[in-house]
Every structure is written in C-alpha cells, then in structure tokens.
Write a protein that holds these residues in place. Structure first.
Motif, PDB file in Angstrom:
ATOM      1  N   VAL A  48       0.830  -1.195   0.000  1.00 52.51           N
ATOM      2  CA  VAL A  48       0.000   0.000   0.000  1.00 52.51           C
ATOM      3  C   VAL A  48       0.876   1.262   0.000  1.00 52.51           C
ATOM      4  O   VAL A  48       2.008   1.245   0.493  1.00 52.51           O
ATOM      5  N   LEU A  49       0.353   2.329  -0.573  1.00 54.28           N
ATOM      6  CA  LEU A  49       0.970   3.653  -0.458  1.00 54.28           C
ATOM      7  C   LEU A  49       0.421   4.238   0.843  1.00 54.28           C
ATOM      8  O   LEU A  49      -0.746   4.613   0.927  1.00 54.28           O
ATOM      9  N   PRO A  74      -2.239  -0.904  -4.653  1.00 45.68           N
ATOM     10  CA  PRO A  74      -3.674  -1.087  -4.890  1.00 45.68           C
ATOM     11  C   PRO A  74      -4.213  -0.205  -6.003  1.00 45.68           C
ATOM     12  O   PRO A  74      -3.849   0.967  -6.130  1.00 45.68           O
ATOM     13  N   ASN A  75      -5.082  -0.809  -6.796  1.00 45.07           N
ATOM     14  CA  ASN A  75      -5.780  -0.148  -7.895  1.00 45.07           C
ATOM     15  C   ASN A  75      -7.258  -0.427  -7.614  1.00 45.07           C
ATOM     16  O   ASN A  75      -7.726  -1.536  -7.816  1.00 45.07           O
ATOM     17  N   THR A  76      -7.958   0.588  -7.104  1.00 47.43           N
ATOM     18  CA  THR A  76      -9.299   0.377  -6.546  1.00 47.43           C
ATOM     19  C   THR A  76     -10.390   0.971  -7.417  1.00 47.43           C
ATOM     20  O   THR A  76     -10.300   2.121  -7.829  1.00 47.43           O
ATOM     21  N   ASN A  77     -11.426   0.169  -7.656  1.00 47.07           N
ATOM     22  CA  ASN A  77     -12.643   0.652  -8.304  1.00 47.07           C
ATOM     23  C   ASN A  77     -13.697   0.737  -7.210  1.00 47.07           C
ATOM     24  O   ASN A  77     -14.249  -0.276  -6.779  1.00 47.07           O
ATOM     25  N   TYR A  78     -13.944   1.955  -6.722  1.00 46.94           N
ATOM     26  CA  TYR A  78     -14.858   2.148  -5.594  1.00 46.94           C
ATOM     27  C   TYR A  78     -16.303   1.813  -5.962  1.00 46.94           C
ATOM     28  O   TYR A  78     -17.048   1.317  -5.123  1.00 46.94           O
ATOM     29  N   LYS A  79     -16.693   2.083  -7.200  1.00 44.97           N
ATOM     30  CA  LYS A  79     -18.080   1.798  -7.608  1.00 44.97           C
ATOM     31  C   LYS A  79     -18.377   0.302  -7.581  1.00 44.97           C
ATOM     32  O   LYS A  79     -19.431  -0.123  -7.133  1.00 44.97           O
ATOM     33  N   LEU A  91       7.991   6.559  -7.556  1.00 50.15           N
ATOM     34  CA  LEU A  91       7.171   7.275  -6.568  1.00 50.15           C
ATOM     35  C   LEU A  91       6.892   8.718  -7.008  1.00 50.15           C
ATOM     36  O   LEU A  91       6.114   9.415  -6.368  1.00 50.15           O
ATOM     37  N   ASN A  92       7.524   9.139  -8.098  1.00 48.35           N
ATOM     38  CA  ASN A  92       7.340  10.509  -8.584  1.00 48.35           C
ATOM     39  C   ASN A  92       6.135  10.648  -9.511  1.00 48.35           C
ATOM     40  O   ASN A  92       5.864  11.742  -9.996  1.00 48.35           O
ATOM     41  N   ARG A  93       5.424   9.559  -9.786  1.00 49.75           N
ATOM     42  CA  ARG A  93       4.352   9.596 -10.781  1.00 49.75           C
ATOM     43  C   ARG A  93       3.010   9.181 -10.165  1.00 49.75           C
ATOM     44  O   ARG A  93       2.268   8.413 -10.741  1.00 49.75           O
ATOM     45  N   LEU A  94       2.722   9.690  -8.981  1.00 47.74           N
ATOM     46  CA  LEU A  94       1.489   9.340  -8.283  1.00 47.74           C
ATOM     47  C   LEU A  94       0.485  10.483  -8.353  1.00 47.74           C
ATOM     48  O   LEU A  94       0.868  11.648  -8.415  1.00 47.74           O
ATOM     49  N   LYS A  99     -10.951   9.812  -3.210  1.00 49.97           N
ATOM     50  CA  LYS A  99     -10.942   9.728  -1.745  1.00 49.97           C
ATOM     51  C   LYS A  99      -9.670  10.336  -1.156  1.00 49.97           C
ATOM     52  O   LYS A  99      -9.436  10.245   0.042  1.00 49.97           O
ATOM     53  N   GLY A 100      -8.832  10.898  -2.010  1.00 48.08           N
ATOM     54  CA  GLY A 100      -7.602  11.523  -1.543  1.00 48.08           C
ATOM     55  C   GLY A 100      -6.446  10.558  -1.358  1.00 48.08           C
ATOM     56  O   GLY A 100      -5.414  10.916  -0.804  1.00 48.08           O
ATOM     57  N   LEU A 101      -6.609   9.321  -1.834  1.00 45.80           N
ATOM     58  CA  LEU A 101      -5.553   8.321  -1.710  1.00 45.80           C
ATOM     59  C   LEU A 101      -4.685   8.326  -2.968  1.00 45.80           C
ATOM     60  O   LEU A 101      -5.190   8.487  -4.079  1.00 45.80           O
ATOM     61  N   LEU A 102      -3.393   8.133  -2.779  1.00 46.49           N
ATOM     62  CA  LEU A 102      -2.476   8.118  -3.912  1.00 46.49           C
ATOM     63  C   LEU A 102      -2.612   6.826  -4.702  1.00 46.49           C
ATOM     64  O   LEU A 102      -2.883   5.765  -4.143  1.00 46.49           O
ATOM     65  N   TYR A 103      -2.433   6.942  -6.009  1.00 46.06           N
ATOM     66  CA  TYR A 103      -2.492   5.784  -6.896  1.00 46.06           C
ATOM     67  C   TYR A 103      -1.599   6.028  -8.105  1.00 46.06           C
ATOM     68  O   TYR A 103      -1.153   7.141  -8.362  1.00 46.06           O
TER      69      TYR A 103
END
Length: 178
Positions: A48-49, A74-79, A91-94, A99-103
């Motif tokens: 996790v980030l 994690p690559n999350t589809n909330y729907k 880490l420079n390409r986030l 929801k304010g979470l980095l991906y």
C-alpha cells in the motif's frame, strides 16, 4: 467493542504516536521485512501507499525498486468495490483519487498475480485476523490470492475482536514493540 469502535480507538492511538518514535519503529519494521525470507524470494510484491499515521511504506518501496522487485500498489474501483494491483515504476508519478488516496496513473501492468502482499490494517489479532478501514477490499482480494502475506504493525494495534466469515487472516505479523 464493535469493529467500528476498535478501528476508531486504534486509529486515534496511531495518529498520536511520537514522530521520532514512529521513525525508529518504521525503520525497524522495514529492516525486518527486507531481511525476511518471503521478501527475499518474492519477485512481485503488493504494498500500500501509506497514509501518515500508518507504517511508512515509501522507504520500503524505494528499497524494493532498488532491489529489482516488481512493485504493485492497490488499484481500486470504488463503484464496483473491487481492487487489484497496478505496477509502480516510480514514486514521482502518483496522483490522488476521489478519496484523496495516492495511486498510479501510468499505463502499467495490472495484476492479481503476486508473490507477496504487505497487507495494511488498523487492528490485528495475534492469529493474523485484521480490521481494515471497513471497505472489505483486502478480504475480498485475499480470498482468491495465493500470495504470501505479511503485515507490519505497532504493538498498539494488537487487540481482540470477533472474526466474521469473510475475514481473511495475514500469514505473518512483524510487530514493533513500542
């Protein structure tokens, strides 16, 4: 106490950790992980980030990348309430999601085939069962995964709670005693 009450109480304690103490704990946990057999044998690792109150995964990710590991976050589809993992190359390409979470927003590999997953959580039992943030994403993912699982935790995260039928335990806990 309910899982929701336990989550609230332990998150509060995590957010109150002394910064210097947390830095030492996070460095110790990182060293324990990278010297672990499961880590050494893994080529494809999910992690996790981290958010600021969690064990800091950014130095761990940097080490993984320099060790030649393929790192997936994690690559999350909330729907759809689904999660898989997407390869992180830097880490420079986030970017931040809704929801304010980095991906990872790059066009990189998406997979559920991992050798090791460093599983986040808020509260843990000694036997590896955990309380996360309430979405069930990791429990659903782990129910179909053959990856080894490890969680890096502070001892204040250890507690007791009733497990539910959908809960998936983590195989190994690496615990920093505060």
């Amino acid at each position: 106490m309910s899982k929701k009450e336990i989550r609230k109480e332990i998150l509060s304690q995590m957010k109150q950790l002394d910064k210097e103490h947390k830095l030492r704990a996070d460095a110790w946990l990182k060293n324990q992980l990278i010297n672990n057999t499961e880590y050494k044998n893994a080529k494809r690792i999910g992690i996790v980030l981290s958010m600021t109150h969690e064990v800091d995964t950014y130095p761990i990710i940097e080490t993984m990348l320099s060790d030649g590991k393929k790192v997936f976050v994690p690559n999350t589809n909330y729907k759809l309430k689904e999660m898989n993992f997407k390869q992180l190359l830097s880490l420079n390409r986030l970017e931040k999601d809704e929801k304010g979470l980095l991906y990872v927003n790059d066009d990189t590999e998406i997979t559920d085939q991992l050798d090791l997953i460093v599983v986040p959580g808020v509260a843990f039992r000694d036997d590896g069962y955990r309380i996360g943030y309430g979405g069930g994403y990791y429990d659903r993912f782990l129910s179909d995964s053959n990856a080894n699982t490890i969680s890096l935790i502070y001892d204040l995260q250890l507690t007791q709670f009733e497990i539910e039928s959908h809960d998936q335990p983590v195989e190994k806990l690496i615990i920093f005693n505060t």
